[in-house]
Scaffold this motif. Structure first.
Motif, PDB file in Angstrom:
ATOM      1  N   CYS A   1       0.403  12.424 -12.353  1.00  0.00           N
ATOM      2  CA  CYS A   1      -0.134  13.234 -11.477  1.00  0.00           C
ATOM      3  C   CYS A   1      -1.000  12.244 -10.501  1.00  0.00           C
ATOM      4  CB  CYS A   1      -0.915  14.173 -12.023  1.00  0.00           C
ATOM      5  SG  CYS A   1      -1.666  15.402 -10.850  1.00  0.00           S
ATOM      6  N   ASN A   2      -1.347  12.665  -9.118  1.00  0.00           N
ATOM      7  CA  ASN A   2      -2.372  12.024  -8.615  1.00  0.00           C
ATOM      8  C   ASN A   2      -3.847  12.235  -8.435  1.00  0.00           C
ATOM      9  OD1 ASN A   2      -1.289  13.919  -7.264  1.00  0.00           O
ATOM     10  ND2 ASN A   2      -1.349  12.963  -5.071  1.00  0.00           N
ATOM     11  N   LEU A   3      -4.158  13.211  -9.387  1.00  0.00           N
ATOM     12  CA  LEU A   3      -5.413  13.681  -9.305  1.00  0.00           C
ATOM     13  C   LEU A   3      -5.597  13.267 -10.842  1.00  0.00           C
ATOM     14  CD1 LEU A   3      -5.703  16.612  -7.143  1.00  0.00           C
ATOM     15  CD2 LEU A   3      -6.546  14.544  -6.682  1.00  0.00           C
TER      16      LEU A   3
ATOM     17  N   VAL B   1       4.539  15.891  -5.031  1.00  0.00           N
ATOM     18  CA  VAL B   1       4.537  14.786  -4.147  1.00  0.00           C
ATOM     19  C   VAL B   1       4.692  13.643  -4.444  1.00  0.00           C
ATOM     20  CG1 VAL B   1       3.189  16.360  -2.619  1.00  0.00           C
ATOM     21  CG2 VAL B   1       2.026  14.614  -3.910  1.00  0.00           C
ATOM     22  N   ILE B   2       4.308  13.116  -5.707  1.00  0.00           N
ATOM     23  CA  ILE B   2       4.355  11.828  -6.310  1.00  0.00           C
ATOM     24  C   ILE B   2       5.682  11.428  -6.489  1.00  0.00           C
ATOM     25  CG2 ILE B   2       1.912  11.956  -7.211  1.00  0.00           C
ATOM     26  CD1 ILE B   2       3.180  12.231  -9.890  1.00  0.00           C
ATOM     27  N   PHE B   3       6.666  12.431  -6.678  1.00  0.00           N
ATOM     28  CA  PHE B   3       8.166  12.126  -6.812  1.00  0.00           C
ATOM     29  C   PHE B   3       9.082  12.723  -5.554  1.00  0.00           C
ATOM     30  CE2 PHE B   3       7.532  15.899  -9.482  1.00  0.00           C
ATOM     31  CZ  PHE B   3       8.729  16.658  -9.287  1.00  0.00           C
TER      32      PHE B   3
ATOM     33  N   GLN C   1       0.998  -1.267   0.124  1.00  0.00           N
ATOM     34  CA  GLN C   1      -0.003   0.051  -0.104  1.00  0.00           C
ATOM     35  C   GLN C   1       0.783   1.170   0.057  1.00  0.00           C
ATOM     36  OE1 GLN C   1      -3.580   0.433   2.275  1.00  0.00           O
ATOM     37  NE2 GLN C   1      -2.634   2.245   3.445  1.00  0.00           N
ATOM     38  N   CYS C   2       0.722   2.077  -1.043  1.00  0.00           N
ATOM     39  CA  CYS C   2       1.474   3.385  -1.021  1.00  0.00           C
ATOM     40  C   CYS C   2       0.643   4.372  -0.049  1.00  0.00           C
ATOM     41  CB  CYS C   2       1.370   3.772  -2.694  1.00  0.00           C
ATOM     42  SG  CYS C   2       2.160   5.585  -2.571  1.00  0.00           S
ATOM     43  N   ASN C   3       1.409   4.930   0.649  1.00  0.00           N
ATOM     44  CA  ASN C   3       0.859   6.348   1.501  1.00  0.00           C
ATOM     45  C   ASN C   3       1.213   7.349   1.587  1.00  0.00           C
ATOM     46  OD1 ASN C   3      -0.476   3.908   3.093  1.00  0.00           O
ATOM     47  ND2 ASN C   3       1.623   3.483   4.403  1.00  0.00           N
ATOM     48  N   VAL C   4       1.949   7.739   0.019  1.00  0.00           N
ATOM     49  CA  VAL C   4       2.006   9.113  -0.003  1.00  0.00           C
ATOM     50  C   VAL C   4       0.794   9.754  -0.241  1.00  0.00           C
ATOM     51  CG1 VAL C   4       2.856  10.584  -2.012  1.00  0.00           C
ATOM     52  CG2 VAL C   4       4.276   8.481  -1.160  1.00  0.00           C
ATOM     53  N   CYS C   5      -0.201   9.418  -0.937  1.00  0.00           N
ATOM     54  CA  CYS C   5      -1.395  10.355  -1.079  1.00  0.00           C
ATOM     55  C   CYS C   5      -2.589   9.684  -0.711  1.00  0.00           C
ATOM     56  CB  CYS C   5      -1.495  10.984  -2.718  1.00  0.00           C
ATOM     57  SG  CYS C   5      -2.293   9.731  -3.569  1.00  0.00           S
ATOM     58  N   PRO C   6      -3.959  10.254  -0.575  1.00  0.00           N
ATOM     59  CA  PRO C   6      -4.851   9.726   0.030  1.00  0.00           C
ATOM     60  C   PRO C   6      -5.565   8.781  -0.901  1.00  0.00           C
ATOM     61  CG  PRO C   6      -4.900  12.231   0.418  1.00  0.00           C
ATOM     62  CD  PRO C   6      -3.608  11.855  -0.457  1.00  0.00           C
ATOM     63  N   ARG C   7      -5.148   8.533  -2.096  1.00  0.00           N
ATOM     64  CA  ARG C   7      -5.573   7.236  -2.864  1.00  0.00           C
ATOM     65  C   ARG C   7      -5.130   5.989  -2.026  1.00  0.00           C
ATOM     66  NH1 ARG C   7      -7.285   8.022  -7.866  1.00  0.00           N
ATOM     67  NH2 ARG C   7      -7.293  10.018  -8.674  1.00  0.00           N
ATOM     68  N   PHE C   8      -4.195   5.875  -1.340  1.00  0.00           N
ATOM     69  CA  PHE C   8      -3.819   4.938  -0.657  1.00  0.00           C
ATOM     70  C   PHE C   8      -3.897   3.526  -1.389  1.00  0.00           C
ATOM     71  CE2 PHE C   8      -5.202   7.431   2.976  1.00  0.00           C
ATOM     72  CZ  PHE C   8      -3.974   7.595   3.665  1.00  0.00           C
ATOM     73  N   CYS C   9      -3.085   3.403  -2.734  1.00  0.00           N
ATOM     74  CA  CYS C   9      -3.236   2.532  -3.651  1.00  0.00           C
ATOM     75  C   CYS C   9      -2.602   1.072  -3.071  1.00  0.00           C
ATOM     76  CB  CYS C   9      -2.363   2.732  -4.927  1.00  0.00           C
ATOM     77  SG  CYS C   9      -2.873   4.150  -5.900  1.00  0.00           S
ATOM     78  N   ARG C  10      -3.424   0.048  -3.371  1.00  0.00           N
ATOM     79  CA  ARG C  10      -2.951  -1.173  -3.074  1.00  0.00           C
ATOM     80  C   ARG C  10      -2.609  -2.033  -4.105  1.00  0.00           C
ATOM     81  NH1 ARG C  10      -7.129  -3.031   1.800  1.00  0.00           N
ATOM     82  NH2 ARG C  10      -6.193  -1.279   3.317  1.00  0.00           N
TER      83      ARG C  10
ATOM     84  N   ARG D   1       1.539  -0.405 -11.479  1.00  0.00           N
ATOM     85  CA  ARG D   1       1.749   0.997 -11.100  1.00  0.00           C
ATOM     86  C   ARG D   1       0.567   1.469 -10.616  1.00  0.00           C
ATOM     87  NH1 ARG D   1       5.524   3.502 -14.193  1.00  0.00           N
ATOM     88  NH2 ARG D   1       6.335   2.589 -16.241  1.00  0.00           N
ATOM     89  N   GLY D   2       0.815   2.728  -9.691  1.00  0.00           N
ATOM     90  CA  GLY D   2      -0.393   3.492  -9.249  1.00  0.00           C
ATOM     91  C   GLY D   2      -0.940   4.300 -10.528  1.00  0.00           C
ATOM     92  N   PRO D   3      -1.951   5.007 -10.253  1.00  0.00           N
ATOM     93  CA  PRO D   3      -2.492   5.821 -11.293  1.00  0.00           C
ATOM     94  C   PRO D   3      -1.598   7.245 -11.573  1.00  0.00           C
ATOM     95  CG  PRO D   3      -3.979   5.949  -9.338  1.00  0.00           C
ATOM     96  CD  PRO D   3      -2.863   5.086  -9.341  1.00  0.00           C
ATOM     97  N   CYS D   4      -0.706   7.568 -10.418  1.00  0.00           N
ATOM     98  CA  CYS D   4       0.174   8.620 -10.551  1.00  0.00           C
ATOM     99  C   CYS D   4       1.233   8.223 -11.847  1.00  0.00           C
ATOM    100  CB  CYS D   4       0.839   9.148  -9.489  1.00  0.00           C
ATOM    101  SG  CYS D   4       1.764   7.651  -8.633  1.00  0.00           S
ATOM    102  N   PHE D   5       1.077   6.960 -12.301  1.00  0.00           N
ATOM    103  CA  PHE D   5       2.175   6.661 -13.184  1.00  0.00           C
ATOM    104  C   PHE D   5       3.566   6.407 -12.611  1.00  0.00           C
ATOM    105  CE2 PHE D   5       5.234   8.079 -16.665  1.00  0.00           C
ATOM    106  CZ  PHE D   5       5.202   6.957 -17.387  1.00  0.00           C
ATOM    107  N   VAL D   6       4.217   7.015 -11.629  1.00  0.00           N
ATOM    108  CA  VAL D   6       5.521   7.087 -11.369  1.00  0.00           C
ATOM    109  C   VAL D   6       5.745   6.303 -10.198  1.00  0.00           C
ATOM    110  CG1 VAL D   6       6.019   9.288 -12.429  1.00  0.00           C
ATOM    111  CG2 VAL D   6       5.352   9.233 -10.082  1.00  0.00           C
ATOM    112  N   ARG D   7       4.806   5.672  -9.502  1.00  0.00           N
ATOM    113  CA  ARG D   7       4.920   4.973  -8.293  1.00  0.00           C
ATOM    114  C   ARG D   7       4.562   3.447  -8.459  1.00  0.00           C
ATOM    115  NH1 ARG D   7       6.918   8.378  -4.380  1.00  0.00           N
ATOM    116  NH2 ARG D   7       7.133   6.862  -2.713  1.00  0.00           N
ATOM    117  N   ALA D   8       5.148   2.253  -8.097  1.00  0.00           N
ATOM    118  CA  ALA D   8       4.845   1.087  -8.539  1.00  0.00           C
ATOM    119  C   ALA D   8       5.129   0.062  -7.530  1.00  0.00           C
ATOM    120  CB  ALA D   8       5.159   0.662  -9.858  1.00  0.00           C
TER     121      ALA D   8
HETATM  122  S1  SF4 Z   1      -1.600   7.603  -6.750  1.00  0.00           S
HETATM  123 FE1  SF4 Z   1       0.516   7.334  -6.648  1.00  0.00          FE
HETATM  124  S2  SF4 Z   1       1.310   8.507  -4.825  1.00  0.00           S
HETATM  125 FE2  SF4 Z   1      -1.009   8.207  -4.660  1.00  0.00          FE
HETATM  126  S3  SF4 Z   1      -1.075   6.667  -3.337  1.00  0.00           S
HETATM  127 FE3  SF4 Z   1      -1.449   5.868  -5.540  1.00  0.00          FE
HETATM  128  S4  SF4 Z   1       0.664   5.170  -6.050  1.00  0.00           S
HETATM  129 FE4  SF4 Z   1       0.803   6.438  -4.129  1.00  0.00          FE
END
Ligand code: SF4
Length: 395
Positions: A96-98, A146-148, A30-39, A45-52
């Motif tokens: 981007c995370n939005l 914030v995503i990088f 689970q990524c805890n960088v933004c409030p999406r908390f992607c699992r 990859r997360g929807p922000c494209f740069v975190r995986a």
């Molecule tokens: S959108 Fe990106 S920064 Fe946000 S929780 Fe998902 S992987 Fe992490």
């Protein structure tokens, strides 16, 4: 369905261990960088494209890569009360995370191509370029930094050690632990407050309003970061009198009347090509609403409006900083940032006379500042960068 990363991306030099994540009982990360908390499962990859998700946790896949560099006036971020008139070395990455349907930087923020990240940019080279050009600050902009975070923090630390200020342009959609780490290395920020309703954030941006408000409260009350706010006004979506009144009321009550608010004009773009551009009259109305109820510093952007771009004294109303687009004109402050007419201190970070960068936009080839590059050994002018401004904020 999350996108997958390839083995070559996972093993690339631009892929580094991430921070702010946890392993879940079902094996996902689970990524805890933004409030999406992607699992994410390994390889997703997360929807922000740069975190995986890599084999051992969340990774950042864009460390040391950028979508381009440019020297801008600091007013273009926009930051109107932070080292006015000074040049800032601006750069961004991709993703981007939005998912704002009106995104004005969609070519970078929505990029799914690593080609977008063609420019290598080590923190050391960035510092060398900023000091070599005479920039007072470096800006993380174009897409949300914030995503990088891991890369941005390393660049910010290198800048601090060289006396370069650090500026961020962000939507403030970030969790408390990541927010604390990121903003501990930032000197000034412009937060993009997209609207003042949960419905707008949910249906148009794919996020939530509350975490953004929490970030604003945190910045203004718990950090020394100089904070300004921008709202892009989109006709029929976030420009009603009621919505503007609610936003103005919340800012005045919770952040104080000195916090800067910029209203900027929307141009049809990305998934909103059919919406009209923001009429100038809408921006003037929004400014009047915000000023009429106590906000001292309300600006208009993306439009030619010298009155709405200039700064006026909160004490006597005298013009303190004349602006025409990003060009500074008359300067009504003394060396300590006080009004020449009444002595009232201007909220902001002012360090002596205004800068003289003007409206110029100067693309930069970072390769020139790398070891072996044609500008790597040129004398570095640190005089401008090393002056340490005093932070000021009126109550
Ligand atoms: S959108 Fe990106 S920064 Fe946000 S929780 Fe998902 S992987 Fe992490």
């Amino acid at each position: 369905m999350p996108e997958r990363i390839t083995e070559s991306v996972l093993n690339a030099p631009s892929t580094v261990e991430g921070r702010h994540w946890e392993r879940l009982d079902d094996g996902r990360f689970q990524c805890n960088v933004c409030p999406r908390f992607c699992r994410l499962h390994e390889g997703q990859r997360g929807p922000c494209f740069v975190r995986a998700a890599g084999p051992n946790g969340i990774v950042l896949t864009s460390y040391g890569r950028s979508s381009g560099f440019c020297v801008d006036p600091i007013e273009k971020k926009p930051l109107n009360h932070f080292l006015p008139g000074s040049p800032v070395l601006s750069f961004g990455t991709a993703g981007c995370n939005l998912t704002c349907k009106f995104c004005q930087n969609w070519d970078m923020s929505k990029s799914r191509e690593m080609d977008t990240l063609a420019d290598a940019a080590s923190p050391e080279t960035l510092v060398r370029a900023a000091t070599g050009i005479g920039c007072r600050s470096v800006a993380f902009t174009y897409n949300d930094p914030v995503i990088f975070l891991e890369y941005a923090v390393d660049v910010a630390v290198a800048c601090r050690e060289a006396g370069i200020k650090r500026v961020a342009v962000s939507a403030g959609y970030v969790t408390p632990p990541a927010r604390q780490e990121f903003f501990s290395e930032i000197d000034a920020v412009n937060i993009d407050l997209k609207a003042f309703t949960e419905d707008f954030y949910h249906s148009i941006c794919g996020g939530h309003l509350e975490p953004v408000l929490e970030t604003l409260l945190y910045l203004v009350h718990e950090t020394p970061v100089w904070t300004e706010i921008t709202t892009l006004l989109i006709p029929g979506e976030n420009d009603s009198d009621e919505g503007l009144n609610n936003m103005r009321g919340w800012i005045a009550e919770n952040l104080g009347p000195s916090v800067l608010l910029h209203f900027s004009a929307f141009h049809p773009d990305w998934k909103m090509p059919d919406h009209p551009p923001t009429p100038h009259a809408t921006l003037i109305r929004a400014r009047a609403i915000a000023q009429g109820h106590g906000l001292h510093n309300v600006y208009l952007g993306n439009v030619h409006d010298a009155e709405g771009s200039s700064t006026y004294c909160a004490g006597c109303g005298a013009r303190l900083v004349e602006r025409d687009w990003y060009q500074l004109g008359d300067w009504g402050l003394d060396a300590h940032g006080r009004c020449l007419k009444c002595g009232e201190e201007m909220a902001g970070v002012i360090d002596g006379p205004p800068g003289t960068w003007g409206r110029r936009r100067l693309p930069v080839r970072l390769k020139d500042f790398e070891p072996g590059g044609r500008k790597h050994n040129q004398p570095i002018d640190r005089s401008a960068a090393l002056r340490t401004p005093t932070r000021r904020r009126t109550p």
